[in-house]
Write an enzyme that holds these catalytic residues in place. Sequence first.
Site, PDB file in Angstrom:
ATOM      1  N   ASP A 136      28.165 -95.842  38.931  1.00  0.00           N
ATOM      2  CA  ASP A 136      27.803 -94.547  38.376  1.00  0.00           C
ATOM      3  C   ASP A 136      28.121 -93.453  39.393  1.00  0.00           C
ATOM      4  OD1 ASP A 136      26.777 -92.768  36.493  1.00  0.00           O
ATOM      5  OD2 ASP A 136      24.786 -92.813  37.395  1.00  0.00           O
ATOM      6  N   TYR A 138      28.663 -89.081  40.273  1.00  0.00           N
ATOM      7  CA  TYR A 138      27.834 -87.868  40.256  1.00  0.00           C
ATOM      8  C   TYR A 138      28.765 -86.668  40.199  1.00  0.00           C
ATOM      9  CZ  TYR A 138      23.517 -85.322  41.668  1.00  0.00           C
ATOM     10  OH  TYR A 138      22.393 -84.527  41.730  1.00  0.00           O
ATOM     11  N   HIS A 143      25.313 -80.180  37.048  1.00  0.00           N
ATOM     12  CA  HIS A 143      24.127 -81.036  37.093  1.00  0.00           C
ATOM     13  C   HIS A 143      23.635 -81.183  38.528  1.00  0.00           C
ATOM     14  CE1 HIS A 143      21.402 -84.381  36.277  1.00  0.00           C
ATOM     15  NE2 HIS A 143      22.008 -85.069  37.229  1.00  0.00           N
ATOM     16  N   ARG A 152      15.897 -77.891  46.551  1.00  0.00           N
ATOM     17  CA  ARG A 152      16.464 -77.176  47.702  1.00  0.00           C
ATOM     18  C   ARG A 152      17.059 -75.858  47.215  1.00  0.00           C
ATOM     19  NH1 ARG A 152      18.557 -82.192  47.637  1.00  0.00           N
ATOM     20  NH2 ARG A 152      20.566 -81.330  46.950  1.00  0.00           N
ATOM     21  N   GLU A 208      20.649 -89.108  30.520  1.00  0.00           N
ATOM     22  CA  GLU A 208      21.739 -88.386  31.175  1.00  0.00           C
ATOM     23  C   GLU A 208      23.009 -88.601  30.372  1.00  0.00           C
ATOM     24  OE1 GLU A 208      20.350 -88.128  35.857  1.00  0.00           O
ATOM     25  OE2 GLU A 208      21.990 -89.482  35.319  1.00  0.00           O
ATOM     26  N   GLU A 210      26.806 -88.877  29.869  1.00  0.00           N
ATOM     27  CA  GLU A 210      27.962 -89.188  30.710  1.00  0.00           C
ATOM     28  C   GLU A 210      29.109 -89.729  29.871  1.00  0.00           C
ATOM     29  OE1 GLU A 210      27.345 -91.336  34.294  1.00  0.00           O
ATOM     30  OE2 GLU A 210      25.242 -90.739  34.509  1.00  0.00           O
ATOM     31  N   ASP A 242      22.874 -92.689  30.814  1.00  0.00           N
ATOM     32  CA  ASP A 242      22.332 -93.250  32.052  1.00  0.00           C
ATOM     33  C   ASP A 242      20.831 -92.927  32.119  1.00  0.00           C
ATOM     34  OD1 ASP A 242      22.170 -94.356  34.625  1.00  0.00           O
ATOM     35  OD2 ASP A 242      22.634 -92.437  35.567  1.00  0.00           O
ATOM     36  N   ARG A 246      12.476 -90.617  36.115  1.00  0.00           N
ATOM     37  CA  ARG A 246      12.484 -89.604  37.163  1.00  0.00           C
ATOM     38  C   ARG A 246      11.362 -89.786  38.182  1.00  0.00           C
ATOM     39  NH1 ARG A 246      17.565 -87.630  36.931  1.00  0.00           N
ATOM     40  NH2 ARG A 246      18.056 -86.744  34.898  1.00  0.00           N
ATOM     41  N   GLN A 249      12.130 -92.773  40.374  1.00  0.00           N
ATOM     42  CA  GLN A 249      13.240 -92.452  41.271  1.00  0.00           C
ATOM     43  C   GLN A 249      12.803 -91.535  42.406  1.00  0.00           C
ATOM     44  OE1 GLN A 249      16.686 -90.893  39.276  1.00  0.00           O
ATOM     45  NE2 GLN A 249      17.877 -90.705  41.141  1.00  0.00           N
ATOM     46  N   TYR A 253      13.860 -93.359  45.912  1.00  0.00           N
ATOM     47  CA  TYR A 253      15.292 -93.205  46.184  1.00  0.00           C
ATOM     48  C   TYR A 253      15.622 -92.930  47.649  1.00  0.00           C
ATOM     49  CZ  TYR A 253      15.474 -88.081  46.689  1.00  0.00           C
ATOM     50  OH  TYR A 253      15.345 -86.790  47.123  1.00  0.00           O
ATOM     51  N   LYS A 262      16.979 -96.677  37.610  1.00  0.00           N
ATOM     52  CA  LYS A 262      18.206 -96.631  36.836  1.00  0.00           C
ATOM     53  C   LYS A 262      18.586 -97.983  36.227  1.00  0.00           C
ATOM     54  CE  LYS A 262      19.796 -92.380  37.808  1.00  0.00           C
ATOM     55  NZ  LYS A 262      20.245 -91.398  36.805  1.00  0.00           N
ATOM     56  N   THR A 266      21.135 -99.097  30.551  1.00  0.00           N
ATOM     57  CA  THR A 266      22.166 -98.090  30.340  1.00  0.00           C
ATOM     58  C   THR A 266      22.720 -98.330  28.941  1.00  0.00           C
ATOM     59  OG1 THR A 266      22.746 -98.045  32.686  1.00  0.00           O
ATOM     60  CG2 THR A 266      24.371 -97.154  31.150  1.00  0.00           C
ATOM     61  N   THR A 369      26.352 -87.109  35.230  1.00  0.00           N
ATOM     62  CA  THR A 369      25.836 -86.279  34.154  1.00  0.00           C
ATOM     63  C   THR A 369      26.699 -85.037  33.941  1.00  0.00           C
ATOM     64  OG1 THR A 369      23.620 -87.016  34.707  1.00  0.00           O
ATOM     65  CG2 THR A 369      23.796 -85.087  33.306  1.00  0.00           C
ATOM     66  N   GLU A 383      16.874 -80.998  33.774  1.00  0.00           N
ATOM     67  CA  GLU A 383      17.445 -79.658  33.908  1.00  0.00           C
ATOM     68  C   GLU A 383      16.876 -78.698  32.868  1.00  0.00           C
ATOM     69  OE1 GLU A 383      21.961 -79.958  34.691  1.00  0.00           O
ATOM     70  OE2 GLU A 383      21.359 -81.914  33.891  1.00  0.00           O
TER      71      GLU A 383
END
Length: 437
Positions: A136, A138, A143, A152, A208, A210, A242, A246, A249, A253, A262, A266, A369, A383
């Site tokens: 997978d 990114y 996204h 951040r 997600e 994809e 996907d 959350r 994760q 993660y 994850k 899928t 995503t 999002e």
Amino acid sequence: MPAAADASHAPTLRSWVASANGHGEFPIQNLPHGVFSPPGQEPRGGVAIGDEILDLAALLTSGLCTGELQPVLAAAAQPELNGFLALGAPARRALRARLSQLLAKGAPEQGRLEAMLHRSADCSMSLPARIGDYTDFYAGIHHATNIGALFRPENPLLPNYKHVPIGYHGRASSIRPSGSAVTRPNGQRKRPDEAAPSFGPCRSLDYELELGIWIGSGNGLGEPIAIDAAAQHIAGLCLLNDWSARDIQAWEYQPLGPFLAKSFTTTISPWIVTAEALAPFRIAQPPRPEGDPAPLPYLLGEADQREGAFAIDFEVLLLTPAMREKEQPPHRLSRGASHDLYWTIGQLIAHHSSNGCNLQPGDLLGSGTISGATAGSFGSLMEITRAGRETIALPGGETRTYLRDGDEIVMRARASREGFASIGFGECRARILPAPG
């Protein structure tokens, strides 16, 4: 007309299969491959045409495909299509041309072929190939920016994002075809206001959007795929959800990345829309914003930049139990487009193999995503709801931040371009079941 387009893409082409003409997903210009089971029968390879499926195992014994096409058809008729994918583009193109002839309006073989059709609604679908490995990526920059901004705000993208395609190795064993239920996962989770983690059902279940990329012919161990050759290794595309836990994760993660959040499921659409069917819908990769670094030479190819992206539009819909009970249609959550990917599929393949990693026929890659730059085009609930801080208003007065048991996510896509018949991917759909225990 794009150089790779041929008579099988002609917008005026019609089929004697009446439902194929004007079909929103599977007109004669598409002819995607998959594995299906007629009622009470074993799985075998087939091709979608309108509301029907052409039984390739039956076609194999008919004598209508002879000579060099016979072994190609034999591979495409199997209950796992790895051997067919391994044959490469020339074999797929030759079979596509013959199938287009056989299914075209006025074909003298119509009478013999009619008995080889099965109504799609009566059949069940399997995974089209044995997936040895799943990776997978990114590659959706909007996204990545949207998610990064939640944590951040001053620096949403990490320094490496625009230099290297980011990815991780996922779990191939838990990939399921559209229509298979998704069981809400249990796991460790910890809210910021909780003193210690607890174990229990995921509280922030998300989807997600994809693209799935099916690998055709592979490469030997220690033999990287050059960017100029990467397109030759794309057998076709599908839709991919996907699923993401959350809260699980967020706790697990760091420092190694996605794991149990994850790997529980899928979901993919079951048809492989071949690279040959998608030839008219190849477009130029959008130019990078001014100031962004140019890709390193091993990721930069003139042909890949000229036609390495695709003109594909997506939509994601939600069907809740209450909406289902009232026989209401699914509610659209967002729309997106594949040209919002920062990296091309060719670049993903070139990077994946750049260290000598050997890709194999039937391997599956996820694009990452796909989100746009504005509200209404985001490819995940995280999002849309800003990590659960805002709610979505649904018909009938319902609201959502994340998914509840009984909710069903439906993803659809269409490749379209002026001068050509649009083609679709079939649905990528799954309903959520309660967590065990």
